[in-house]
Design a protein around this motif. Structure first.
Motif, PDB file in Angstrom:
ATOM      1  N   VAL A   5       0.899  -1.210  -0.106  1.00  0.00           N
ATOM      2  CA  VAL A   5       0.047   0.151  -0.124  1.00  0.00           C
ATOM      3  C   VAL A   5       0.948   1.281   0.090  1.00  0.00           C
ATOM      4  O   VAL A   5       1.522   1.460   0.923  1.00  0.00           O
ATOM      5  N   LEU A  25      -5.499   0.650   4.941  1.00  0.00           N
ATOM      6  CA  LEU A  25      -4.924  -0.349   5.593  1.00  0.00           C
ATOM      7  C   LEU A  25      -5.504  -0.716   6.826  1.00  0.00           C
ATOM      8  O   LEU A  25      -5.866  -1.965   7.014  1.00  0.00           O
ATOM      9  N   PHE A  28      -8.416  -3.384   5.303  1.00  0.00           N
ATOM     10  CA  PHE A  28      -7.855  -4.203   4.128  1.00  0.00           C
ATOM     11  C   PHE A  28      -8.685  -5.589   4.144  1.00  0.00           C
ATOM     12  O   PHE A  28      -8.936  -6.072   5.115  1.00  0.00           O
ATOM     13  N   HIS A  32      -5.902 -11.016   2.393  1.00  0.00           N
ATOM     14  CA  HIS A  32      -4.487 -10.474   1.871  1.00  0.00           C
ATOM     15  C   HIS A  32      -3.591 -10.109   2.972  1.00  0.00           C
ATOM     16  O   HIS A  32      -4.078  -9.335   3.882  1.00  0.00           O
ATOM     17  N   ALA A  34      -1.383  -6.723   4.139  1.00  0.00           N
ATOM     18  CA  ALA A  34      -1.043  -5.362   3.408  1.00  0.00           C
ATOM     19  C   ALA A  34       0.264  -5.131   3.989  1.00  0.00           C
ATOM     20  O   ALA A  34       0.696  -5.230   5.223  1.00  0.00           O
ATOM     21  N   VAL A 327     -11.205  -2.016  -2.398  1.00  0.00           N
ATOM     22  CA  VAL A 327      -9.772  -2.390  -2.347  1.00  0.00           C
ATOM     23  C   VAL A 327      -9.576  -3.785  -3.316  1.00  0.00           C
ATOM     24  O   VAL A 327      -9.074  -4.069  -3.889  1.00  0.00           O
ATOM     25  N   THR A 331      -7.778  -4.577  -6.590  1.00  0.00           N
ATOM     26  CA  THR A 331      -6.773  -5.491  -6.669  1.00  0.00           C
ATOM     27  C   THR A 331      -7.040  -6.554  -7.747  1.00  0.00           C
ATOM     28  O   THR A 331      -6.076  -6.897  -8.672  1.00  0.00           O
TER      29      THR A 331
END
Length: 358
Positions: A5, A25, A28, A32, A34, A327, A331
């Motif tokens: 990030v 953050l 998130f 995954h 971060a 987010v 991604t």
């Protein structure tokens, strides 16, 4: 996946980017990992769990006990200052606003490293940052924009009389003066006469090498619409301000009178037109991922004002599901775009014709 990030940056929008990065953050996707990569105001990169904590930025963030890091072309690893490999990255989430991050420079570096990254590519990011280029693309696409001219600092210094004549010929007061490559309303000035115009141009040229001078609409409304992977959001209406939204209005105001009406209380025809034009503006610059398009509305006419290819808070409040949803979508899209690019050829070996059959 390990997802870096990126936030902060050598930009006057540094602090706004920290907010966007910390929001990402904090919310998130749990599947995954971060990896915070904070870029300080000198352009130095840092990583460590400390950089995901807002308290770090209440002190001197660059002095936090994290690691100084960097990337290397053709490598998808994050490296320590001494060259040691730290973390293998699978994707990068860009939360940088302004120059040296939103303008295509960071995107170009990540592309050289062979790393998938969220949002618009190099060309679209550059076009979205440069208001003069952006407006040319909007005009080419047939989108409604307010009358404007672009003036370089060099031409203004060498021939200020020519600038005055051009303003007289093509525009009418009041005027808005903006640095070409800047966001968050920094360096923007309102001019009602030539004295105020000269002052506004001088201030704007402290932030960029060229300025955009455009007609300032009176008694107008502003509307915003985000676009996520080609799909428009509901329409937002900023409320409780005059002339234009300043940096302080956007980020520092504690007044209840400055805020947002979401969804905007407008008729269906205007709502539909805004959403349609938002997608058209997104496509005009070749944007990807998430972007926010800003509009001006006066005397029954709707104008596309500008596009932000890395909008504040990633425009997550426009979408049901919030930051985590946005987010995740970003991604997924970044990996899809990267997969398409990986299938392209980058080496050309011309056929010389030896042994060629007739």
């Amino acid at each position: 996946m390990n997802i870096a990030v990126f936030f902060g940056g050598k930009s006057c929008e540094h602090n706004v980017s920290i907010v966007t990065g910390l929001q990402a953050l904090a919310e998130f996707p749990k599947e995954h990992k971060a990896v915070p990569v904070y870029i300080d105001e000198k352009g130095i990169w840092h990583t460590g769990k400390e950089y995901a904590d807002i308290n770090t930025y209440k002190k001197k963030a660059s002095a936090a006990p994290g690691k100084e890091v960097h990337l290397r072309p053709s490598s998808n690893w994050l490296y320590a200052k001494n060259g040691k490999k730290l973390i293998k990255l699978d994707c990068c989430l860009i939360c940088n606003h302004g120059v040296n991050g939103e303008d295509g420079s960071l995107q170009g570096l990540l592309q050289l490293c062979g790393l998938p990254y969220t949002g618009s590519g190099v060309a679209a990011s550059s076009a979205g940052m440069d208001k003069a280029l952006m407006k040319r693309l909007f005009k080419e696409a047939g989108l409604p924009i307010v009358p404007h001219i672009t003036v370089s600092g060099e031409n203004y210094v060498n021939d200020s009389y020519g600038t005055v004549e051009k303003v007289k010929r093509e525009l009418k007061f009041p005027l808005i003066v903006k640095p070409s490559n800047l966001g968050s309303s920094i360096g923007i000035g309102l001019a009602h006469d030539f004295h105020e115009l000269f002052t506004a141009v001088r201030v704007a040229l402290e932030w960029d090498t060229s300025v955009v001078i455009e007609s300032a609409l009176e008694n107008f409304e502003e509307f915003n619409c985000a676009v996520l992977c080609g799909e428009p959001s509901e329409v937002e209406k900023p409320v409780g301000w005059k002339d234009f939204l300043t940096y302080e209005d956007k980020y520092l105001s504690k007044s209840d009178s400055v805020g947002r009406e979401f969804p905007a209380k407008i008729d269906e025809g205007l709502r539909s037109k805004i959403r349609s034009l938002a997608v058209s503006a997104y496509n005009a610059v070749g944007a990807d991922g998430v972007a926010r398009v800003d509009f001006l509305y006066a005397d029954g006419e709707l104008y596309v004002n500008e596009i932000n290819t890395v909008p504040g808070s990633l425009s997550s409040y426009f979408f049901e599901g919030g930051t985590e949803y946005v987010v995740r979508k970003l991604t997924e899209r970044a990996l899809s775009v990267f997969g398409v690019k990986k299938r392209l050829k980058y080496a050309y070996k011309p056929f010389r014709g030896e042994g060629r059959k007739k």
